[in-house]
Design an enzyme around this catalytic site. Structure first.
Site, short mmCIF file in Angstrom:
data_model
loop_
_atom_site.label_atom_id
_atom_site.label_comp_id
_atom_site.label_asym_id
_atom_site.label_seq_id
_atom_site.Cartn_x
_atom_site.Cartn_y
_atom_site.Cartn_z
N LYS A 76 -1.93 17.29 4.95
CA LYS A 76 -2.61 18.17 5.90
C LYS A 76 -2.62 19.60 5.36
O LYS A 76 -3.63 20.30 5.41
CB LYS A 76 -1.91 18.09 7.27
N LYS A 82 -8.79 1.18 0.49
CA LYS A 82 -7.77 0.67 1.42
C LYS A 82 -8.33 0.64 2.84
O LYS A 82 -8.94 1.62 3.29
CB LYS A 82 -6.55 1.59 1.37
N LYS A 138 -8.26 3.06 9.54
CA LYS A 138 -9.18 3.57 10.56
C LYS A 138 -9.68 4.96 10.18
O LYS A 138 -10.75 5.36 10.59
CB LYS A 138 -8.58 3.53 11.96
P1 ADP Z 1 -4.37 3.21 9.49
O1 ADP Z 1 -4.35 3.46 7.99
O2 ADP Z 1 -5.53 2.39 9.89
O3 ADP Z 1 -4.27 4.52 10.26
P2 ADP Z 1 -1.60 2.94 10.18
O4 ADP Z 1 -1.27 4.06 9.25
O5 ADP Z 1 -1.47 3.15 11.64
O6 ADP Z 1 -3.07 2.39 9.83
O7 ADP Z 1 -0.70 1.69 9.74
C1 ADP Z 1 0.12 0.88 10.58
C2 ADP Z 1 0.86 -0.12 9.70
O8 ADP Z 1 -0.08 -0.98 9.02
C3 ADP Z 1 1.69 0.56 8.60
O9 ADP Z 1 2.89 -0.15 8.41
C4 ADP Z 1 0.79 0.47 7.38
O10 ADP Z 1 1.50 0.49 6.17
C5 ADP Z 1 0.07 -0.87 7.60
N1 ADP Z 1 -1.28 -0.84 7.00
C6 ADP Z 1 -2.34 -0.07 7.40
N2 ADP Z 1 -3.43 -0.29 6.63
C7 ADP Z 1 -3.06 -1.20 5.69
C8 ADP Z 1 -3.75 -1.82 4.60
N3 ADP Z 1 -5.03 -1.59 4.34
N4 ADP Z 1 -3.08 -2.69 3.84
C9 ADP Z 1 -1.76 -2.97 4.11
N5 ADP Z 1 -1.05 -2.41 5.12
C10 ADP Z 1 -1.68 -1.53 5.92
#
Ligand code: ADP
Ligand code: TRP
Length: 323
Positions: free
Chosen positions: A110, A189, A192
């Protein structure tokens, strides 16, 4: 072993969340004492709309139950229902060096973008440490991006123990290598933040449409392709049984197929894989009181453990009478 993890209710869960994190919670609940929570206090650093936060928190609980989290085996609760965690967070904060937090990626990224961060984002890893330490957790199943935070938690706990005696159990991160990075529809990757996600609870037709939009390369149909570097193949491997995945690898190496065929196979496999969860979710939605009861009972169990740990911590550091 006591297994603990939290997930932020900041949007609809997607395949990356499931294969990277949620599936591990569900697998581990059978042989271990599992504690899983919806991290609504952490989500408050990004979601500032009360109705939305309430809805997403509730949806997150429904999703986890529908995906197989069993409240008779594991404890499911809302982070904010255990106020002992926030109390512990303050105590931990008093011994956390700023430098440790300045190195954490969410804050660093950030700042690098020239955005101003608030104290919530900066101290986010301390709240996460309190989440883990409040329950004497041994294992923390998370995606790769959270490993740094578990290291911070260990550093905070180690220095507390050094100063006040052996109070905290040191946790270990558990990362599933095979799904460390689930690709999204653009091949990056799945996240969201990149608007490239597919959720297990979207309408099946919408899921199919998204799968058809997955980006592929423009090599001609005849040319052989390396399955290991193809994200469509990676996604297919998450869903299909090993023999089907092996057949698909042969097809890739041989060439002579269109990506449309693979996309259709992926859509079929994904639909079949999540059908029971979709049905369970629809059924649970008709019983909102059941979900409330599960969260209330979960919070009670979690609180009694956190209160015990907090008393130990407060005695150790001079906030309450020695034990
Ligand atoms: P986002 O990237 O969609 O905001 P979060 O950061 O809230 O998702 O991730 C919640 C959990 O899911 C974490 O433990 C994160 O490591 C896992 N996770 C999120 N996206 C992936 C991905 N593309 N592949 C593997 N694990 C993921
Ligand atoms: N920060 C984690 C994430 O964004 C969620 C989380 C909060 C968590 N507290 C935790 C994960 C404690 C594991 C343990 O994914």
């Amino acid at each position: 072993m006591r297994v603990l993890s939290g997930i932020q209710p900041t949007g609809r869960f997607h395949w990356g969340n499931y294969f990277g994190a949620i599936r591990q919670y569900i697998d581990l609940q059978h042989a271990h004492d599992g504690l899983y929570f919806i991290a609504n206090l952490h989500a408050l650093t990004t979601i500032r709309e009360p109705e939305l936060l309430r809805k997403l928190s509730r949806d997150a609980a429904l999703d986890l139950l529908a995906l197989g989290l069993d409240p008779d085996k594991a404890t499911l609760f809302l982070q904010s229902d255990v106020p002992e965690v926030s109390q512990l967070c303050w105590i931990l904060m008093t011994g956390t060096p700023l430098g440790l937090l300045e190195r954490c990626h969410a804050y660093k990224e950030k700042k690098a973008k020239g955005l101003s961060a608030d104290a919530g984002l900066f101290t986010y890893p301390v709240l996460m440490a309190a989440d883990i330490l409040a329950y004497d957790a041994n294992w923390v199943p998370v995606g790769q991006d959270q490993v740094q935070h578990i290291e911070v938690c260990r550093d905070i706990a180690t220095s507390f123990n050094h100063h006040f005696g052996e109070v905290f159990v040191l946790p270990e991160a558990r990362v599933l290598d095979s799904a460390a990075k689930v690709p999204g529809i653009d091949g990056e990757k799945m996240s969201k933040s990149y608007d490239n996600t597919i959720s297990m609870f979207e309408d099946p037709k919408a899921i199919r449409k998204k799968i058809m939009r997955i980006q592929t390369d423009s090599r001609p149909m005849e040319s052989p392709k390396d399955p290991e570097t193809d994200h469509l193949y990676q996604l297919f491997s998450l869903f299909a049984p090993p023999e089907k995945v092996a057949e698909m690898a042969v097809l890739y190496r041989r060439g002579g197929f269109g990506y449309g065929e693979i996309k259709k196979a992926l859509a079929d496999a994904a639909e079949q894989y999540f059908k029971p969860s979709q049905d369970r979710r629809a059924e649970l939605e008709t019983r909102p009181d059941t979900v409330t009861d599960i969260l209330v009972a979960g919070a009670q169990r979690a609180r009694s453990k956190a209160a015990e740990v907090l008393a130990r911590v407060e005695s150790a550091c001079g906030i309450r009478a020695p034990k």
